[in-house]
Design an enzyme around this catalytic site. Structure first.
Site, short mmCIF file in Angstrom:
data_model
loop_
_atom_site.label_atom_id
_atom_site.label_comp_id
_atom_site.label_asym_id
_atom_site.label_seq_id
_atom_site.Cartn_x
_atom_site.Cartn_y
_atom_site.Cartn_z
N ASP A 1 0.86 -1.17 0.00
CA ASP A 1 0.00 0.00 0.00
C ASP A 1 0.91 1.23 0.00
O ASP A 1 2.07 1.17 0.43
CB ASP A 1 -0.89 -0.02 1.24
CG ASP A 1 -1.82 1.18 1.28
OD1 ASP A 1 -2.55 1.39 0.30
OD2 ASP A 1 -1.78 1.92 2.28
N ASP B 1 -0.23 5.13 0.58
CA ASP B 1 -0.52 6.13 1.60
C ASP B 1 -0.39 5.52 2.99
O ASP B 1 -1.09 4.57 3.33
CB ASP B 1 -1.94 6.67 1.42
CG ASP B 1 -2.09 7.53 0.17
OD1 ASP B 1 -1.14 8.27 -0.13
OD2 ASP B 1 -3.13 7.44 -0.49
#
Length: 339
Positions: free
Chosen positions: A19, A21
């Site tokens: 991922d 962010d």
């Protein structure tokens, strides 16, 4: 319980689905140490795929940004929820299908790359695709809401209720999805985590026989990994802090926990429960009256692991999370999220 690996995770798994962010960067700035940690993992033979529920930017822009931050990345290493949504739409409606676009350039590019035709909110279409877009107009939201209520098929890129920013945790696309859903009475097909399409699309594009999901969110990254049956590493550089970790539901619990991406280069031990006490590598945790007590010394990562396991056992037993008011992580690092 947590899982264990006798060798560094970068050697045990051949693909890290990362991922972005809250894991690699926050509000565009690299998480401290992230580029160096990823280089070490790549040097150990691990392939890196950068996946994001954020549908606003095209993969080439994401890759260019990662390179600016010192992270080696190519366009084909990036997979977005916009691409997963486009895959869902083309499989259902075929190449050439007209799709109302409510989102940003990244979603438009993904639809076009699959041979779909993005159109305006008033144009003839077979479906609507929605994604995060800071410049989306309220009048367009209203028009799309009415069309969804009237029967237009709907695919949402993701349901992230919050996103990490430099000024704190802010509303994500999930807030808009909830608004449209409540007005229309329609539940969309969701492409992003925790649903299957994004992780399936990542493995399809990048490959990997032993993938590891790496994320900072329990309700998307970790739950999504569990849904597709892959192991996961939770890092504590984004939206998950101590209060969220100890309250994790069984379906949100990761295989491994580490303060940051440095965990990829480490072996991870699993705590043991002995006489009601959770022990690992110098730490011992116990829950008394709903309050955890941790004694001993050792690595920060192992402190988080004993706290997690002890807290989850308590939650499963009594149905309420522990009180973390007096619980302070070791001072060697501060993995709590900003804001």
């Amino acid at each position: 319980m947590l899982g264990s690996s006798d060798v560094p995770l970068a050697e045990h798994y051949d693909l890290a689905m990362l991922d972005l962010d809250g894991v690699v960067y926050v509000s565009g700035d690299a998480v401290p140490g992230a580029p160096e940690h990823l280089e070490v993992a790549r040097g150990a033979g691990m392939r890196l795929a950068f996946i994001t529920n954020n549908a606003a930017r095209a993969p080439e822009l994401v890759a260019a940004h990662l390179v600016e931050l010192g992270v080696e990345a190519a366009t084909h290493d990036v997979v977005t929820s916009a691409q997963a949504a486009a895959r869902v739409l083309v499989e259902r409606h075929g190449v050439g299908a007209r799709v109302v676009l409510l989102g940003s350039a990244g979603l438009r590019a993904a639809l076009s790359a699959e041979g779909l035709v993005p159109v305006g909110v008033d144009d003839e279409a077979v479906a609507v695709a929605t994604g995060y877009g800071p410049d989306v107009l309220w009048r367009d939201i209203m028009r799309v809401a009415v069309r969804i209520r009237d029967g237009l098929a709907w695919v949402a890129s993701n349901r992230d209720y919050t996103i990490p920013t430099a000024y704190g945790v802010a509303p994500g696309h999930g807030v808009l999805v909830e608004t449209l859903e409540r007005f229309s009475g329609v539940t969309p097909t969701t492409a992003g985590k925790p649903e299957r399409p994004l992780l399936d699309e990542t493995i399809r594009r990048v490959g990997g026989r032993r993938p590891l999901m790496v994320g900072d969110r329990l309700d998307t990254d970790i739950e999504g990994a569990r849904r597709v049956g892959v192991d996961s590493l939770l890092v504590l550089t984004g939206v998950t802090g101590l209060a969220e970790l100890v309250a994790a539901r069984p379906e949100e619990r990761p295989t491994y926990v580490a303060p940051d991406l440095g965990g990829l280069a480490e072996a991870c031990g699993a705590p043991e429960i002995v006489d009601g006490e959770v022990r690992l590598a110098g730490w011992a945790a116990r829950i008394d009256g709903g309050r955890p007590t941790v004694v001993g010394q050792g690595s920060t990562a192992d402190w988080w692991r004993v706290v997690a396991v002890a807290s989850w056992a308590h939650l499963d037993d009594v149905g309420a999370p522990v009180d973390t008011a007096d619980l302070v992580p070791p001072e060697t690092s501060d993995p709590a999220p900003a804001g």
